[in-house]
Design an enzyme around this catalytic site. Sequence first.
Site, PDB file in Angstrom:
ATOM      1  N   ARG A 128       0.841  -1.197   0.000  1.00 35.50           N
ATOM      2  CA  ARG A 128       0.000   0.000   0.000  1.00 35.50           C
ATOM      3  C   ARG A 128       0.869   1.238   0.000  1.00 35.50           C
ATOM      4  NH1 ARG A 128       1.697   3.099   4.604  1.00 35.50           N
ATOM      5  NH2 ARG A 128       1.258   2.002   6.546  1.00 35.50           N
ATOM      6  N   GLU A 227      -6.957   6.577   7.820  1.00 36.20           N
ATOM      7  CA  GLU A 227      -5.944   7.376   8.504  1.00 36.20           C
ATOM      8  C   GLU A 227      -5.480   8.505   7.580  1.00 36.20           C
ATOM      9  OE1 GLU A 227      -2.833   5.124  10.456  1.00 36.20           O
ATOM     10  OE2 GLU A 227      -1.339   6.645   9.942  1.00 36.20           O
ATOM     11  N   ARG A 231      -5.406   5.584   0.850  1.00 34.62           N
ATOM     12  CA  ARG A 231      -4.502   4.441   0.907  1.00 34.62           C
ATOM     13  C   ARG A 231      -4.794   3.629  -0.354  1.00 34.62           C
ATOM     14  NH1 ARG A 231      -2.343   2.976   6.163  1.00 34.62           N
ATOM     15  NH2 ARG A 231      -1.664   4.990   6.966  1.00 34.62           N
ATOM     16  N   CYS A 273       0.688  10.431   9.696  1.00 34.72           N
ATOM     17  CA  CYS A 273       1.648   9.900  10.666  1.00 34.72           C
ATOM     18  C   CYS A 273       3.060  10.003  10.081  1.00 34.72           C
ATOM     19  CB  CYS A 273       1.323   8.448  10.979  1.00 34.72           C
ATOM     20  SG  CYS A 273       2.484   7.691  12.123  1.00 34.72           S
ATOM     21  N   THR A 275       5.578   8.316  10.400  1.00 32.11           N
ATOM     22  CA  THR A 275       6.211   7.042  10.014  1.00 32.11           C
ATOM     23  C   THR A 275       5.920   6.693   8.571  1.00 32.11           C
ATOM     24  OG1 THR A 275       4.304   5.685  10.609  1.00 32.11           O
ATOM     25  CG2 THR A 275       5.934   6.113  12.329  1.00 32.11           C
ATOM     26  N   ARG A 282       4.117   0.550   2.404  1.00 32.97           N
ATOM     27  CA  ARG A 282       4.283  -0.597   3.301  1.00 32.97           C
ATOM     28  C   ARG A 282       3.982  -1.845   2.489  1.00 32.97           C
ATOM     29  NH1 ARG A 282       2.419  -3.893   7.661  1.00 32.97           N
ATOM     30  NH2 ARG A 282       0.210  -3.602   7.167  1.00 32.97           N
ATOM     31  N   VAL A 285       3.724  -9.146   3.979  1.00 34.76           N
ATOM     32  CA  VAL A 285       3.180 -10.484   3.769  1.00 34.76           C
ATOM     33  C   VAL A 285       2.529 -10.935   5.069  1.00 34.76           C
ATOM     34  CG1 VAL A 285       4.716 -11.341   1.967  1.00 34.76           C
ATOM     35  CG2 VAL A 285       5.430 -11.465   4.365  1.00 34.76           C
ATOM     36  N   ARG A 311       3.837  -7.241  12.724  1.00 35.61           N
ATOM     37  CA  ARG A 311       2.541  -6.803  13.268  1.00 35.61           C
ATOM     38  C   ARG A 311       1.656  -8.023  13.450  1.00 35.61           C
ATOM     39  NH1 ARG A 311       0.576  -1.371   9.889  1.00 35.61           N
ATOM     40  NH2 ARG A 311       2.427  -0.143  10.373  1.00 35.61           N
ATOM     41  N   GLU A 316      -2.026  -3.204  12.461  1.00 37.70           N
ATOM     42  CA  GLU A 316      -1.275  -2.549  13.508  1.00 37.70           C
ATOM     43  C   GLU A 316      -2.056  -2.622  14.822  1.00 37.70           C
ATOM     44  OE1 GLU A 316      -0.348   1.377  12.246  1.00 37.70           O
ATOM     45  OE2 GLU A 316       1.405   1.526  13.550  1.00 37.70           O
ATOM     46  N   THR A 478      -7.595 -52.335  30.840  1.00 35.60           N
ATOM     47  CA  THR A 478      -8.201 -52.528  29.526  1.00 35.60           C
ATOM     48  C   THR A 478      -8.452 -51.159  28.916  1.00 35.60           C
ATOM     49  OG1 THR A 478      -9.271 -54.508  30.351  1.00 35.60           O
ATOM     50  CG2 THR A 478     -10.145 -53.587  28.302  1.00 35.60           C
TER      51      THR A 478
HETATM   52  P1  ADP Z   1      -2.428 -46.301  20.390  1.00 39.07           P
HETATM   53  O1  ADP Z   1      -2.208 -47.124  19.180  1.00 39.07           O
HETATM   54  O2  ADP Z   1      -3.770 -46.486  20.947  1.00 39.07           O
HETATM   55  O3  ADP Z   1      -2.032 -44.904  20.229  1.00 39.07           O
HETATM   56  P2  ADP Z   1       0.060 -46.765  21.807  1.00 39.07           P
HETATM   57  O4  ADP Z   1       0.639 -48.112  21.643  1.00 39.07           O
HETATM   58  O5  ADP Z   1       0.678 -45.640  21.115  1.00 39.07           O
HETATM   59  O6  ADP Z   1      -1.492 -46.881  21.499  1.00 39.07           O
HETATM   60  O7  ADP Z   1      -0.033 -46.470  23.348  1.00 39.07           O
HETATM   61  C1  ADP Z   1      -0.593 -45.292  23.841  1.00 39.07           C
HETATM   62  C2  ADP Z   1      -0.623 -45.257  25.358  1.00 39.07           C
HETATM   63  O8  ADP Z   1      -1.697 -46.046  25.790  1.00 39.07           O
HETATM   64  C3  ADP Z   1       0.604 -45.805  26.019  1.00 39.07           C
HETATM   65  O9  ADP Z   1       0.888 -45.025  27.154  1.00 39.07           O
HETATM   66  C4  ADP Z   1       0.180 -47.175  26.436  1.00 39.07           C
HETATM   67  O10 ADP Z   1       0.901 -47.642  27.540  1.00 39.07           O
HETATM   68  C5  ADP Z   1      -1.261 -46.930  26.804  1.00 39.07           C
HETATM   69  N1  ADP Z   1      -2.062 -48.144  26.752  1.00 39.07           N
HETATM   70  C6  ADP Z   1      -2.342 -48.894  25.677  1.00 39.07           C
HETATM   71  N2  ADP Z   1      -3.113 -49.946  26.030  1.00 39.07           N
HETATM   72  C7  ADP Z   1      -3.307 -49.842  27.362  1.00 39.07           C
HETATM   73  C8  ADP Z   1      -4.017 -50.611  28.325  1.00 39.07           C
HETATM   74  N3  ADP Z   1      -4.696 -51.694  27.983  1.00 39.07           N
HETATM   75  N4  ADP Z   1      -3.979 -50.198  29.600  1.00 39.07           N
HETATM   76  C9  ADP Z   1      -3.302 -49.103  29.973  1.00 39.07           C
HETATM   77  N5  ADP Z   1      -2.636 -48.334  29.115  1.00 39.07           N
HETATM   78  C10 ADP Z   1      -2.627 -48.698  27.828  1.00 39.07           C
HETATM   79  P1  ADP Z   2      -1.641  -0.331   7.006  1.00 36.07           P
HETATM   80  O1  ADP Z   2      -0.430   0.208   7.682  1.00 36.07           O
HETATM   81  O2  ADP Z   2      -1.393  -0.679   5.610  1.00 36.07           O
HETATM   82  O3  ADP Z   2      -2.858   0.460   7.239  1.00 36.07           O
HETATM   83  P2  ADP Z   2      -2.618  -2.132   9.022  1.00 36.07           P
HETATM   84  O4  ADP Z   2      -1.596  -2.798   9.865  1.00 36.07           O
HETATM   85  O5  ADP Z   2      -3.396  -1.010   9.601  1.00 36.07           O
HETATM   86  O6  ADP Z   2      -1.887  -1.709   7.687  1.00 36.07           O
HETATM   87  O7  ADP Z   2      -3.579  -3.226   8.449  1.00 36.07           O
HETATM   88  C1  ADP Z   2      -4.620  -2.904   7.575  1.00 36.07           C
HETATM   89  C2  ADP Z   2      -5.349  -4.136   7.107  1.00 36.07           C
HETATM   90  O8  ADP Z   2      -4.595  -4.769   6.100  1.00 36.07           O
HETATM   91  C3  ADP Z   2      -5.555  -5.192   8.174  1.00 36.07           C
HETATM   92  O9  ADP Z   2      -6.808  -5.785   8.003  1.00 36.07           O
HETATM   93  C4  ADP Z   2      -4.493  -6.191   7.866  1.00 36.07           C
HETATM   94  O10 ADP Z   2      -4.827  -7.474   8.325  1.00 36.07           O
HETATM   95  C5  ADP Z   2      -4.436  -6.134   6.377  1.00 36.07           C
HETATM   96  N1  ADP Z   2      -3.176  -6.614   5.818  1.00 36.07           N
HETATM   97  C6  ADP Z   2      -1.955  -6.078   5.961  1.00 36.07           C
HETATM   98  N2  ADP Z   2      -1.021  -6.804   5.316  1.00 36.07           N
HETATM   99  C7  ADP Z   2      -1.677  -7.830   4.731  1.00 36.07           C
HETATM  100  C8  ADP Z   2      -1.273  -8.931   3.919  1.00 36.07           C
HETATM  101  N3  ADP Z   2      -0.009  -9.124   3.543  1.00 36.07           N
HETATM  102  N4  ADP Z   2      -2.232  -9.811   3.527  1.00 36.07           N
HETATM  103  C9  ADP Z   2      -3.521  -9.629   3.870  1.00 36.07           C
HETATM  104  N5  ADP Z   2      -3.946  -8.609   4.629  1.00 36.07           N
HETATM  105  C10 ADP Z   2      -3.043  -7.711   5.053  1.00 36.07           C
HETATM  106 MG    MG Z   3      -3.365   1.117   9.333  1.00 44.05          MG
END
Ligand code: ADP
Ligand code: ADP
Ligand code: MG
Length: 710
Positions: A128, A227, A231, A273, A275, A282, A285, A311, A316, A478
């Site tokens: 802008r 502002e 713009r 302003c 600035t 300005r 991204v 920002r 801002e 279990t």
């Molecule tokens: P999942 O495939 O469900 O993510 P994991 O082998 O990554 O299982 O284990 C995930 C967690 O669940 C581990 O801490 C494991 O000790 C616990 N866990 C699995 N089965 C049991 C069970 N029957 N009782 C207590 N904890 C279990």
């Molecule tokens: P400016 O100094 O240009 O007025 P502001 O910080 O006041 O900027 O922001 C104005 C508006 O522009 C806000 O809604 C902000 O999210 C948007 N904006 C600023 N940069 C981007 C960008 N790269 N992509 C999408 N929106 C943006």
């Molecule tokens: Mg502004």
Amino acid sequence: QWNAKPVEDLWKELQKGNSKSLLKKHLTEDRYKVLKDKKTSLGGNLAQCISSGALHAGSKVGIYACDPAVYTDPEWKDLFSLVIQDYHTGNPNNNVKHPEPSFGTPEQIDGLGDLDPTGYFVKSTRVRVARSHQGMPFPPAAKKEDFEKMEKLACEGLSTLTGELAGTYYPLRGMDKATQNKMINDHFLFRADDSVLGDAGGYNCWDTGRGIFHNKDKTFLTWLNEEDHFRFISMQMGGNLGQVYKRLVTAINHIETKMKFAKADGLGYLTFCPTNLGTTMRASVHVRVPMLSKDPKVLNDICAKYNLQPRGIHGEHSESKGGVYDISNKRRLGLTEWDAVNEMKNGVLEIIKEEAKLTWTPEPLDQLYNKVSKGESQSLMKKFLTADVYNKLKDKKTSLGGTLAHCINSGCLHLGSKVGIYACDPEAYTVFEDVFNPVIKAYHKVDSINHPEPTFGTDAEVAALENIDPENKMVLSTRIRVARSHAKYPFPPACTSEDLENMQDDTVAALKTLTGELAGNYYPLNKMDEATQKQMVEDHFLFRDDDDVLRDAGGYKYWDTGRGIFHNKDKTFLTWVNEEDHLRLISMQKGGDLGAVYRRLVKAIGELEKKLTFAKRKGYGYLTFCPSNLGTTLRASVHMAIPNVSKQPNFKEFCEKYSIQPRGIHGEHSESEGGVYDLSNKRRLGLTEYQAVREMLDGVLQIKKWEEEL
Ligand code: ADP
Ligand code: ADP
Ligand code: MG
């Protein structure tokens, strides 16, 4: 009509606070005394200039120009010069002169290019510039007639734009609130709620003369009397700075032929302003930097080094969300437009480079394939990723940019993996089906991928699920879990940090509606202290983040963003949020009462299905990150003491015969302890939920019988 407070009050306010603003630094008592009762040649005064800075102790600059005269009137310009040089050059005593406008040659502009061809980092790009009508006051000193006159002049000028730039003017007055809010959220329209700007008189006579002009696609927009008088904005999704900049330059070149803008020697274009003086440009991204911004100092240091300004996401004075920041050039004066846009370009490229280093990505595909081809892997991935299949798939991509490398990275780095392939996003099951389908069939022992509809069993069937260990001798606990994926989000390797945060929000909102025994609280990982985490992991409630197999599959991308655990009071119903899968719904308790555990889980699933839409595909059942979990996604397990059986040479074979999978006591890829094993159903696809639980029950009872015999 807006009026500043009396200048004496503002001065006192400024002295009171511990403001670090440039205003406080440069408005010494001597300078204050000289200016406090003076008027500028256009009739403005000091109170109008310092109002906002005095009332907002956190302001960095703190001084606004009440009218263009402050930049040139002899008594006024010295104070402003100090602030201007300090802000734009870093030294108040500099006397840097702003050069004539220079936007770069057409060839240079064409070479500006795309900052992020991957599309992973840059969400949107915007450039802008500000312009002021020659001879008109800035908002604090303007009257209603001034705003009306400026609006009329502007509309006449803008109406002469043609082609891509042609558009329509929408005055703020008469625009309904819903439309306004939508446009603000989409980043097109200015907000009218920035108190820093409000206290500077920026909203004087609001909303007279205020409005927005934009083309059909909202890629070229003009804000009237926000502002600044003008713009001019060019913006679009993605990182193509070249296109955005070129569009803006084309628009400015045309508009300069239709209107006269305020300019001063050595200061460039004049703005409300200080600035914004000079180029008034300005270039920004919206960039995803969740890793770099974990420590705000790291991001701030890079920004300082490259003259960038971070920002928040809504402009801002707003906050960042999901690790997305607005990053723009900080300097606008003392350099040309072309230099300013390049300053932003170079800094943003560096930021992307640093963020990329911290972000999970797979290794190059040819290297991965080389490793697994030469190595000793027994994985299903290796078996079915033949040279022919590899050549067919190696250049394919999902619409989210997922590649074969994303899917097989872990399997190629961990040659001990049994499956060796993950779906980077749900579409991977289709795009890479030549390898996924045979893996799925082999793992789940099915001839065709034809998973039935979910079926949890009749009441009578569920009642028949017996207690595995009524004597309470062998079964410690279990647990049954199912996995679910949100239909609208990808799997972890393809997730952005915002996806993870948004998913967390959606999941938690649904979990919060659970009642009775299932009601509980959510504990985000990034707010849980180390000791609590460790204890919960040891007690088998919480997931670990130290499984290298999962890490190398991209499962820990942006860890611990969006991760956490929900559980009821007794920790008998739990939900893991964004561990391996979007949701893991878990029911568990001590002892062997499989029926009770199953009933609790089925109830929870039913409730959540009413609130959330889960990813499903005909024949594949519920979609999950790992193909071994497809279908029912159900793993029913016991922790059972089998010190004798587990020593038998044919233990593994016996398990395989009953489709039981033995695991270590701390989960997959962990070791057993004291002869206690995690025994669960291996198959999840091609059978119903009820059948899967029965299969586990029957197999475990066989193992139990064997242990009793030994
Ligand atoms: P999942 O495939 O469900 O993510 P994991 O082998 O990554 O299982 O284990 C995930 C967690 O669940 C581990 O801490 C494991 O000790 C616990 N866990 C699995 N089965 C049991 C069970 N029957 N009782 C207590 N904890 C279990
Ligand atoms: P400016 O100094 O240009 O007025 P502001 O910080 O006041 O900027 O922001 C104005 C508006 O522009 C806000 O809604 C902000 O999210 C948007 N904006 C600023 N940069 C981007 C960008 N790269 N992509 C999408 N929106 C943006
Ligand atoms: Mg502004």
